[in-house]
Each structure stands twice: as C-alpha cells, then as structure tokens.
Design a protein around this motif. Structure first.
Motif, PDB file in Angstrom:
ATOM      1  N   MET A 207       0.694  -1.320  -0.115  1.00  0.00           N
ATOM      2  CA  MET A 207      -0.085   0.247  -0.066  1.00  0.00           C
ATOM      3  C   MET A 207       0.870   1.222   0.165  1.00  0.00           C
ATOM      4  SD  MET A 207      -3.237  -0.821  -0.258  1.00  0.00           S
ATOM      5  CE  MET A 207      -3.893   0.555   0.014  1.00  0.00           C
ATOM      6  N   ILE A 208       2.051   1.115   0.406  1.00  0.00           N
ATOM      7  CA  ILE A 208       2.899   2.394   0.667  1.00  0.00           C
ATOM      8  C   ILE A 208       3.822   2.173  -0.296  1.00  0.00           C
ATOM      9  CG2 ILE A 208       2.199   2.618   3.051  1.00  0.00           C
ATOM     10  CD1 ILE A 208       5.370   1.998   3.660  1.00  0.00           C
ATOM     11  N   SER A 209       4.002   1.219  -1.275  1.00  0.00           N
ATOM     12  CA  SER A 209       5.219   0.946  -2.302  1.00  0.00           C
ATOM     13  C   SER A 209       5.354   2.334  -3.095  1.00  0.00           C
ATOM     14  CB  SER A 209       5.149  -0.175  -3.022  1.00  0.00           C
ATOM     15  OG  SER A 209       3.718  -0.151  -3.642  1.00  0.00           O
ATOM     16  N   PRO A 210       4.130   2.996  -3.677  1.00  0.00           N
ATOM     17  CA  PRO A 210       4.201   4.107  -4.353  1.00  0.00           C
ATOM     18  C   PRO A 210       5.197   5.272  -3.899  1.00  0.00           C
ATOM     19  CG  PRO A 210       2.067   3.705  -4.486  1.00  0.00           C
ATOM     20  CD  PRO A 210       2.696   2.848  -3.539  1.00  0.00           C
ATOM     21  N   SER A 211       4.980   5.479  -2.518  1.00  0.00           N
ATOM     22  CA  SER A 211       5.911   6.561  -1.582  1.00  0.00           C
ATOM     23  C   SER A 211       7.263   6.059  -1.635  1.00  0.00           C
ATOM     24  CB  SER A 211       5.384   6.648  -0.285  1.00  0.00           C
ATOM     25  OG  SER A 211       3.814   7.156  -0.470  1.00  0.00           O
ATOM     26  N   LEU A 212       7.533   4.798  -1.084  1.00  0.00           N
ATOM     27  CA  LEU A 212       8.768   4.058  -1.195  1.00  0.00           C
ATOM     28  C   LEU A 212       9.443   4.232  -2.349  1.00  0.00           C
ATOM     29  CD1 LEU A 212       8.191   1.009   1.050  1.00  0.00           C
ATOM     30  CD2 LEU A 212       9.466   2.690   1.621  1.00  0.00           C
ATOM     31  N   PHE A 213       8.782   4.051  -3.632  1.00  0.00           N
ATOM     32  CA  PHE A 213       9.454   4.215  -4.690  1.00  0.00           C
ATOM     33  C   PHE A 213       9.668   5.457  -5.226  1.00  0.00           C
ATOM     34  CE2 PHE A 213       9.122   3.961  -9.675  1.00  0.00           C
ATOM     35  CZ  PHE A 213      10.168   3.396  -9.721  1.00  0.00           C
ATOM     36  N   PHE A 214       9.045   6.613  -4.868  1.00  0.00           N
ATOM     37  CA  PHE A 214       9.034   7.996  -5.093  1.00  0.00           C
ATOM     38  C   PHE A 214      10.589   8.232  -4.149  1.00  0.00           C
ATOM     39  CE2 PHE A 214       8.680  12.200  -3.329  1.00  0.00           C
ATOM     40  CZ  PHE A 214       8.731  12.840  -4.510  1.00  0.00           C
ATOM     41  N   GLN A 215      10.474   7.933  -2.910  1.00  0.00           N
ATOM     42  CA  GLN A 215      11.675   8.219  -2.244  1.00  0.00           C
ATOM     43  C   GLN A 215      13.064   7.744  -2.787  1.00  0.00           C
ATOM     44  OE1 GLN A 215      10.611  10.802  -0.307  1.00  0.00           O
ATOM     45  NE2 GLN A 215      12.187   9.934   1.146  1.00  0.00           N
ATOM     46  N   LEU A 216      12.811   6.357  -3.207  1.00  0.00           N
ATOM     47  CA  LEU A 216      14.179   5.781  -3.822  1.00  0.00           C
ATOM     48  C   LEU A 216      14.669   6.743  -5.134  1.00  0.00           C
ATOM     49  CD1 LEU A 216      16.030   3.320  -4.155  1.00  0.00           C
ATOM     50  CD2 LEU A 216      14.319   2.275  -5.665  1.00  0.00           C
ATOM     51  N   ILE A 217      13.664   6.833  -6.008  1.00  0.00           N
ATOM     52  CA  ILE A 217      14.048   7.755  -7.248  1.00  0.00           C
ATOM     53  C   ILE A 217      14.691   9.066  -6.919  1.00  0.00           C
ATOM     54  CG2 ILE A 217      13.193   8.949  -9.310  1.00  0.00           C
ATOM     55  CD1 ILE A 217      13.056   5.897  -9.761  1.00  0.00           C
ATOM     56  N   MET A 218      14.087   9.736  -6.093  1.00  0.00           N
ATOM     57  CA  MET A 218      14.618  11.149  -5.536  1.00  0.00           C
ATOM     58  C   MET A 218      15.982  11.065  -4.817  1.00  0.00           C
ATOM     59  SD  MET A 218      12.558  12.751  -7.387  1.00  0.00           S
ATOM     60  CE  MET A 218      13.095  14.785  -6.799  1.00  0.00           C
ATOM     61  N   SER A 219      15.889  10.046  -4.009  1.00  0.00           N
ATOM     62  CA  SER A 219      17.095   9.926  -3.270  1.00  0.00           C
ATOM     63  C   SER A 219      18.514   9.636  -4.031  1.00  0.00           C
ATOM     64  CB  SER A 219      17.230   8.818  -1.998  1.00  0.00           C
ATOM     65  OG  SER A 219      15.869   9.089  -1.059  1.00  0.00           O
ATOM     66  N   VAL A 220      18.198   8.574  -4.991  1.00  0.00           N
ATOM     67  CA  VAL A 220      19.173   8.275  -5.791  1.00  0.00           C
ATOM     68  C   VAL A 220      19.661   9.639  -6.708  1.00  0.00           C
ATOM     69  CG1 VAL A 220      19.864   7.099  -8.001  1.00  0.00           C
ATOM     70  CG2 VAL A 220      18.776   5.902  -6.103  1.00  0.00           C
ATOM     71  N   ILE A 221      18.741  10.198  -7.500  1.00  0.00           N
ATOM     72  CA  ILE A 221      19.286  11.474  -8.208  1.00  0.00           C
ATOM     73  C   ILE A 221      19.860  12.582  -7.143  1.00  0.00           C
ATOM     74  CG2 ILE A 221      18.025  13.344  -9.363  1.00  0.00           C
ATOM     75  CD1 ILE A 221      15.740  11.580 -10.329  1.00  0.00           C
ATOM     76  N   GLY A 222      19.346  12.768  -6.026  1.00  0.00           N
ATOM     77  CA  GLY A 222      20.004  13.662  -5.302  1.00  0.00           C
ATOM     78  C   GLY A 222      21.519  13.231  -4.599  1.00  0.00           C
ATOM     79  N   THR A 223      21.520  12.147  -4.179  1.00  0.00           N
ATOM     80  CA  THR A 223      22.714  11.661  -3.969  1.00  0.00           C
ATOM     81  C   THR A 223      23.956  11.664  -4.650  1.00  0.00           C
ATOM     82  OG1 THR A 223      22.375   9.311  -3.914  1.00  0.00           O
ATOM     83  CG2 THR A 223      22.057  10.471  -1.810  1.00  0.00           C
ATOM     84  N   LEU A 224      23.454  11.396  -6.194  1.00  0.00           N
ATOM     85  CA  LEU A 224      24.262  11.462  -7.197  1.00  0.00           C
ATOM     86  C   LEU A 224      24.912  12.816  -7.646  1.00  0.00           C
ATOM     87  CD1 LEU A 224      22.546   9.080  -9.840  1.00  0.00           C
ATOM     88  CD2 LEU A 224      24.908   8.804  -8.919  1.00  0.00           C
ATOM     89  N   GLN A 225      24.347  13.916  -6.925  1.00  0.00           N
ATOM     90  CA  GLN A 225      24.739  15.031  -7.322  1.00  0.00           C
ATOM     91  C   GLN A 225      25.339  15.912  -6.027  1.00  0.00           C
ATOM     92  OE1 GLN A 225      21.842  17.295 -10.122  1.00  0.00           O
ATOM     93  NE2 GLN A 225      20.559  15.644  -9.449  1.00  0.00           N
ATOM     94  N   ILE A 226      25.815  15.088  -4.937  1.00  0.00           N
ATOM     95  CA  ILE A 226      26.157  15.662  -3.815  1.00  0.00           C
ATOM     96  C   ILE A 226      27.320  16.685  -4.032  1.00  0.00           C
ATOM     97  CG2 ILE A 226      27.870  13.655  -3.758  1.00  0.00           C
ATOM     98  CD1 ILE A 226      28.101  14.283  -0.751  1.00  0.00           C
ATOM     99  N   PHE A 227      27.155  18.060  -3.657  1.00  0.00           N
ATOM    100  CA  PHE A 227      28.168  18.914  -3.657  1.00  0.00           C
ATOM    101  C   PHE A 227      28.580  19.641  -2.432  1.00  0.00           C
ATOM    102  CE2 PHE A 227      28.946  23.280  -4.780  1.00  0.00           C
ATOM    103  CZ  PHE A 227      30.037  23.191  -5.383  1.00  0.00           C
ATOM    104  N   THR A 228      27.259  20.334  -1.877  1.00  0.00           N
ATOM    105  CA  THR A 228      27.494  21.176  -0.766  1.00  0.00           C
ATOM    106  C   THR A 228      28.364  20.696   0.399  1.00  0.00           C
ATOM    107  OG1 THR A 228      25.177  22.238  -1.380  1.00  0.00           O
ATOM    108  CG2 THR A 228      26.157  22.875   0.783  1.00  0.00           C
ATOM    109  N   GLN A 229      28.285  19.613   1.000  1.00  0.00           N
ATOM    110  CA  GLN A 229      28.810  19.070   2.082  1.00  0.00           C
ATOM    111  C   GLN A 229      30.377  18.926   1.594  1.00  0.00           C
ATOM    112  OE1 GLN A 229      26.333  17.632   0.329  1.00  0.00           O
ATOM    113  NE2 GLN A 229      25.013  16.180   1.719  1.00  0.00           N
ATOM    114  N   THR A 230      30.650  18.717   0.617  1.00  0.00           N
ATOM    115  CA  THR A 230      32.146  18.678   0.319  1.00  0.00           C
ATOM    116  C   THR A 230      32.705  19.975  -0.090  1.00  0.00           C
ATOM    117  OG1 THR A 230      31.629  18.150  -2.124  1.00  0.00           O
ATOM    118  CG2 THR A 230      32.170  16.288  -0.667  1.00  0.00           C
ATOM    119  N   TYR A 231      31.979  21.005  -0.592  1.00  0.00           N
ATOM    120  CA  TYR A 231      32.360  22.091  -0.721  1.00  0.00           C
ATOM    121  C   TYR A 231      32.790  22.858   0.503  1.00  0.00           C
ATOM    122  CZ  TYR A 231      32.394  27.104  -2.046  1.00  0.00           C
ATOM    123  OH  TYR A 231      32.934  28.439  -2.144  1.00  0.00           O
ATOM    124  N   VAL A 232      31.692  22.750   1.630  1.00  0.00           N
ATOM    125  CA  VAL A 232      31.958  23.174   2.905  1.00  0.00           C
ATOM    126  C   VAL A 232      33.019  22.462   3.677  1.00  0.00           C
ATOM    127  CG1 VAL A 232      30.962  23.614   4.926  1.00  0.00           C
ATOM    128  CG2 VAL A 232      29.564  23.967   3.071  1.00  0.00           C
TER     129      VAL A 232
END
Length: 302
Positions: A207-232
């Motif tokens: 029942m919550i698999s659509p939300s889990l899938f959304f979180q998975l997609i957005m997390s992968v895209i976001g982590t592939l673009q890590i920048f601010t942490q290493t910049y600071v």
C-alpha cells in the motif's frame, strides 16, 4: 476565434509569460549551450575551439574522473538504502499513536529544512577528532580518537552518517502514506488469521510502495549530485574538494573544479551530460525493475 476567447488566450499567455521566459533563459538556453560547448575547448579568455568528441573520450581516460565516479557510487550505494530504512523505521514508530506525535514529527523533520551549509558546519564539530561529540560518545566504549574527516578510511562513512541527519523529510512522506492505508484491510486480515509480519508484508508494504518508490528515485538522483557538503568541508577557501587521498572527490565537485577553477568549460559541459545520461539510465533501470513491483490502487480499479 471569438473576442472573448481571444482575450482569455492573451490573458493566459501573459500569466504564463514569467515562467516561460525564465525557463527559456535559465534552463533551456543553458542546457542547449552546454551541449554545444561540450564539443569545444573553451577557457573563457579565448574563443571556443571545435574539438568534436575529444572531451568525451578524455573523460574516460581521466583517472580523477574514475575516482570521482567510484566515490559517488559508493556514497549512493550506502547512503540511499540506509536513509530509506531510517525514514521508514521512524515513520513506523510515529504511526503507533505515540504521545506528542506532532512534536516528534516536527523534531524529525526540522533538520530537513536547515540549510545544508549550517548542517555541515555543525557536523564538522561533531566529527572533530579532538573535541568532537562523536568521538566523545565512542570513548567510553574503548574506541580511540578517529579522524573522521582526515582519514580516507572514515571520510566517506562520515558523509554517509551525515546524510542520515535529513532522513526526517522522507519520514513525513512515508508517515502520510502509512496513515492512508485503510484499517479495514488490517481488520479483515486479522480475522483471517494473519499475524503481524504477514499484515506488514502483504498490506503495509504494497500500500505504501508508491511512496517508497518515489523516495528511492529522488534519493538516488539527489545523492548522485552531492556537492554542498564537500564544498563546505574541503572545497572552500581554494580547497581541492578531494579530501584525504581523493576520498571525498565526488562527481559534481570535480565538474565544478574543471569549470570554475581550471576553466575547462567544454570538458565540464561534457561531464555534465555524462552525469545526465547516467541518471537517466539508472532511473529507467529502477522503473523497469523496482517500478514494476509497485502497487497502484488506481490500476486495480480500472
């Protein structure tokens, strides 16, 4: 077209004009220009020089590019599953009708709205080898002082631990999904003799698999673009973005270095499009594999 329809069309164009102009100027034009520049060598001081596919072939012979790609994939492989598990675990706890749920929900969500720069500065103190909070907590367990940001064996795990700080954002989304699961399903399953694990696996997860899938997609895209942490942490004040033995050199910071430190804008543009293609391929794979297992209640009603 009638006069009324013409006036409505003009009004619609006027209302959408700010977005359309902004999209063309700040999104579409830079994208098309970066494609054009990826086939050129350009250092700003001199006119662009056509080099064909040379930037793309150079990328795959660049040792630092391979290092940055490995570090980025390492970060994605560990931080995304751990972040999802933590978000889901917190959501399950908050869904148990705990006292002060609103307060706990706010506390867990608060780190997600704190600017990443402030969060990273806070974690610099937590990871400090001599007076950091993390080493102070580990000391009673007999663990010696760890140089979290100075030792290549601990620098990437330190960034992964830091990424869990913002798990509260996913917790709020998954908690909303949990609260939308009809209680009638649990009642019917209980009457049929289903135990807690069977109800969790056969009702809650689908029942919550659509939300889990959304979180998975957005997390992968976001982590592939890590920048601010290493910049600071290691890139400010002319730093190399690489950390100890290049252990903190990620894809986007390396792209930034090539574009704005080395002024290799054509090479950086080619890197940006390689990253775009990688993100598209990974997203398509996720839709073809995990996406086919997601349960959409709307489809069942058709």
């Amino acid at each position: 077209m009638s006069p009324l329809a013409r006036r409505e069309a003009i009004a619609a164009y006027l209302f959408t004009a700010p977005f359309s102009i902004g999209f063309v100027l700040f999104t579409l034009f830079p994208m098309l220009f970066s494609i054009y520049m990826s086939f050129h060598e350009w250092d700003i001081a001199r006119p662009p020089e056509w080099v064909g596919l040379a930037n793309y072939t150079t990328i795959f012979n660049d040792e630092l590019f391979r290092t940055a790609s490995f570090n980025t994939l390492y970060y994605v492989i560990f931080s995304v599953p751990l972040g999802l598990l933590m978000s889901f675990g917190l959501a399950l706890i908050l869904n148990q009708k705990v006292r002060g749920e609103g307060i706990w929900r706010t506390i867990f969500y608060l780190p997600s709205v704190v600017p990443l720069v402030a969060t990273t500065v806070l974690w610099m103190w937590i990871f400090n080898k001599d007076y950091g909070l993390l080493n102070s907590l580990l000391a009673p367990l007999g663990v010696g002082k760890i140089s979290w940001l100075g030792d290549p064996n601990y620098s990437k795990p330190a960034l992964i631990i830091m990424s869990l700080w913002t798990a509260g954002g996913g917790t709020v989304i998954l908690l909303a999904a949990l609260k939308n699961v009809p209680t009638e399903l649990y009642e019917a399953a209980t009457i049929d003799g289903a135990n807690v694990w069977q109800r969790f696996w056969s009702i809650t997860i689908p029942m919550i698999s659509p939300s889990l899938f959304f979180q998975l997609i957005m997390s992968v895209i976001g982590t592939l673009q890590i920048f601010t942490q290493t910049y600071v942490l290691v890139g400010k004040n002319g730093g190399s973005f690489a950390g100890p033995r290049n252990s903190m050199l990620f894809f986007v910071p390396y792209l930034y270095l090539n574009a704005f430190r080395y002024f290799k804008l054509g090479y950086a543009s080619a890197m940006a499009w390689v990253l775009f293609v990688v993100i598209v391929i990974i997203t398509v794979i996720q839709f073809r594999t995990v996406g086919s297992r997601v349960y959409y209640e709307v489809d069942q009603r058709r």
